[in-house]
Design a protein around this motif. Sequence first.
Motif, PDB file in Angstrom:
ATOM      1  N   ASP A   1     -12.691  -0.634  -9.483  1.00 46.67           N
ATOM      2  CA  ASP A   1     -13.801  -0.051  -8.730  1.00 46.67           C
ATOM      3  C   ASP A   1     -13.360   0.501  -7.369  1.00 46.67           C
ATOM      4  OD1 ASP A   1     -13.137  -2.460  -7.655  1.00 46.67           O
ATOM      5  OD2 ASP A   1     -15.192  -3.203  -7.418  1.00 46.67           O
ATOM      6  N   GLN A   2     -12.069   0.661  -7.183  1.00 47.00           N
ATOM      7  CA  GLN A   2     -11.538   1.090  -5.891  1.00 47.00           C
ATOM      8  C   GLN A   2     -11.620   2.603  -5.728  1.00 47.00           C
ATOM      9  OE1 GLN A   2      -7.503  -0.182  -5.363  1.00 47.00           O
ATOM     10  NE2 GLN A   2      -7.364   0.480  -3.231  1.00 47.00           N
ATOM     11  N   GLN A   3     -11.979   3.062  -4.550  1.00 50.69           N
ATOM     12  CA  GLN A   3     -11.957   4.493  -4.262  1.00 50.69           C
ATOM     13  C   GLN A   3     -10.503   4.953  -4.186  1.00 50.69           C
ATOM     14  OE1 GLN A   3     -14.342   5.901  -0.958  1.00 50.69           O
ATOM     15  NE2 GLN A   3     -12.862   7.519  -0.516  1.00 50.69           N
ATOM     16  N   ARG A   4     -10.189   5.984  -4.936  1.00 54.01           N
ATOM     17  CA  ARG A   4      -8.799   6.456  -4.986  1.00 54.01           C
ATOM     18  C   ARG A   4      -8.633   7.655  -4.050  1.00 54.01           C
ATOM     19  NH1 ARG A   4      -6.743   5.454 -11.205  1.00 54.01           N
ATOM     20  NH2 ARG A   4      -7.658   3.369 -11.388  1.00 54.01           N
ATOM     21  N   ASP A   5      -8.004   7.391  -2.919  1.00 55.40           N
ATOM     22  CA  ASP A   5      -7.854   8.429  -1.892  1.00 55.40           C
ATOM     23  C   ASP A   5      -6.624   9.297  -2.092  1.00 55.40           C
ATOM     24  OD1 ASP A   5     -10.156   7.548  -0.516  1.00 55.40           O
ATOM     25  OD2 ASP A   5      -8.992   5.963   0.457  1.00 55.40           O
ATOM     26  N   TYR A   6      -5.784   8.918  -3.061  1.00 55.35           N
ATOM     27  CA  TYR A   6      -4.545   9.661  -3.288  1.00 55.35           C
ATOM     28  C   TYR A   6      -4.377   9.990  -4.767  1.00 55.35           C
ATOM     29  CZ  TYR A   6      -3.584   8.111   1.439  1.00 55.35           C
ATOM     30  OH  TYR A   6      -3.681   7.888   2.789  1.00 55.35           O
ATOM     31  N   ALA A   7      -3.548  10.980  -5.064  1.00 51.30           N
ATOM     32  CA  ALA A   7      -3.351  11.433  -6.435  1.00 51.30           C
ATOM     33  C   ALA A   7      -2.392  10.541  -7.218  1.00 51.30           C
ATOM     34  CB  ALA A   7      -2.817  12.872  -6.428  1.00 51.30           C
ATOM     35  N   THR A   8      -1.768   9.583  -6.566  1.00 50.11           N
ATOM     36  CA  THR A   8      -0.844   8.676  -7.246  1.00 50.11           C
ATOM     37  C   THR A   8      -1.583   7.799  -8.244  1.00 50.11           C
ATOM     38  OG1 THR A   8      -1.126   7.252  -5.310  1.00 50.11           O
ATOM     39  CG2 THR A   8       0.877   8.579  -5.398  1.00 50.11           C
ATOM     40  N   TRP A   9      -0.897   7.382  -9.319  1.00 48.51           N
ATOM     41  CA  TRP A   9      -1.542   6.544 -10.337  1.00 48.51           C
ATOM     42  C   TRP A   9      -1.576   5.071  -9.926  1.00 48.51           C
ATOM     43  CZ3 TRP A   9       1.484   2.775 -12.623  1.00 48.51           C
ATOM     44  CH2 TRP A   9       2.876   2.952 -12.595  1.00 48.51           C
ATOM     45  N   TYR A  10      -1.018   4.760  -8.787  1.00 51.93           N
ATOM     46  CA  TYR A  10      -1.027   3.428  -8.208  1.00 51.93           C
ATOM     47  C   TYR A  10      -1.499   3.563  -6.759  1.00 51.93           C
ATOM     48  CZ  TYR A  10       3.133   5.588  -6.370  1.00 51.93           C
ATOM     49  OH  TYR A  10       3.980   6.495  -5.773  1.00 51.93           O
ATOM     50  N   GLU A  11      -1.854   2.457  -6.120  1.00 47.33           N
ATOM     51  CA  GLU A  11      -2.218   2.515  -4.716  1.00 47.33           C
ATOM     52  C   GLU A  11      -0.949   2.543  -3.860  1.00 47.33           C
ATOM     53  OE1 GLU A  11      -4.440  -0.055  -1.182  1.00 47.33           O
ATOM     54  OE2 GLU A  11      -4.608  -0.732  -3.274  1.00 47.33           O
ATOM     55  N   PRO A  12      -0.776   3.575  -3.041  1.00 49.07           N
ATOM     56  CA  PRO A  12       0.422   3.642  -2.199  1.00 49.07           C
ATOM     57  C   PRO A  12       0.147   3.051  -0.813  1.00 49.07           C
ATOM     58  CG  PRO A  12      -0.739   5.711  -2.047  1.00 49.07           C
ATOM     59  CD  PRO A  12      -1.571   4.816  -2.949  1.00 49.07           C
ATOM     60  N   PHE A  13       1.198   2.730  -0.110  1.00 49.20           N
ATOM     61  CA  PHE A  13       1.047   2.410   1.306  1.00 49.20           C
ATOM     62  C   PHE A  13       0.827   3.722   2.056  1.00 49.20           C
ATOM     63  CE2 PHE A  13       3.828  -1.242   0.034  1.00 49.20           C
ATOM     64  CZ  PHE A  13       2.909  -2.236   0.297  1.00 49.20           C
ATOM     65  N   ASP A  14      -0.050   3.698   3.066  1.00 47.40           N
ATOM     66  CA  ASP A  14      -0.267   4.918   3.830  1.00 47.40           C
ATOM     67  C   ASP A  14      -0.201   4.713   5.341  1.00 47.40           C
ATOM     68  OD1 ASP A  14      -2.633   3.548   4.146  1.00 47.40           O
ATOM     69  OD2 ASP A  14      -3.924   5.132   3.322  1.00 47.40           O
ATOM     70  N   GLN A  15       0.015   3.476   5.783  1.00 43.61           N
ATOM     71  CA  GLN A  15       0.197   3.240   7.205  1.00 43.61           C
ATOM     72  C   GLN A  15       1.647   3.532   7.576  1.00 43.61           C
ATOM     73  OE1 GLN A  15      -1.033  -0.814   7.886  1.00 43.61           O
ATOM     74  NE2 GLN A  15      -3.205  -0.274   7.922  1.00 43.61           N
TER      75      GLN A  15
END
Length: 292
Positions: A210-224
């Motif tokens: 249910d997570q909002q996907r802010d990036y096009a990657t198929w996994y959650e990336p680090f963004d900091q």
Amino acid sequence: MLTRKIGRMKYEGSVVMFGAASLGNVTQEEANQSIRHALANGVNHFDVAADYGDAEVRLGPIISEIRNDIFLATKTGQRRKDKAKAEIYRSLERMQVDSVDLLQLHAVGTIEELDKCTAKGGVLEAAIEAKEEGVIGEIGITGHGHQAPATHLEALRRYPFATVLLPLNYYMYSIPEYRADFDALMEEAKKQEVAVRVIKAIAKKPWDEDQQRDYATWYEPFDQQKVIDACVHFVLSFPGLSGFASAGDIHLFPKIVDAVERFGTMNDEEAERVLQSISGYTTIFGAKTSID
């Protein structure tokens, strides 16, 4: 931009590879902006694949004009010789080039997949033939998942691949089995002068349902930025590592380039403190206990 030799090919490539999976679903204008940003910052190593959506097409207009100034790699995920051979020539046409420096057998992360590739009438035969025809410079292999290091070690016993490309990040290397297999691969690669290139350096975890996907990657990336800096420090600190691929989203690319340009300003202890303190950090390739 820091450069390192790409194995026995003697080419000095930027340690960050432009991971062109990020171009699979963007406009030509967006692609051009990202490619120009890479070139302006000294990135000369471009890595794409036939099955990255429209990525090869998006690379074509600019890459074809500067072909002799860059290291260009693509991949085929086909397993049969005839289909692979057709895909290799299709890739050249899509990128508007006559040759690539490296053709990689894509997504070979298990012995079963390796068997398909090296079987009679398999993709490896197509790659060797294409090399003899002068349309590819060298042959490499890529793989995902926890079995990739062991699979690639076996691959190097079967054929003198010029490169391997597989996952590496702080969490995956903390898994004892993965660490042992990766170290064994690195040792053999050093003996054979094989370029070890890695992916998923800034992968944090699988997306939650249910997570909002802010990036096009198929996994959650680090963004900091600080975390990305620590991730980049971790992979680039490996002796003998040729480089790593940027994540599959054009919006993360500038942060990754910035981290490379700062490489050396963070020490090992600081990088470990940052990475060890992250809640929810885990592997993206199956269930493992996360670092909390």
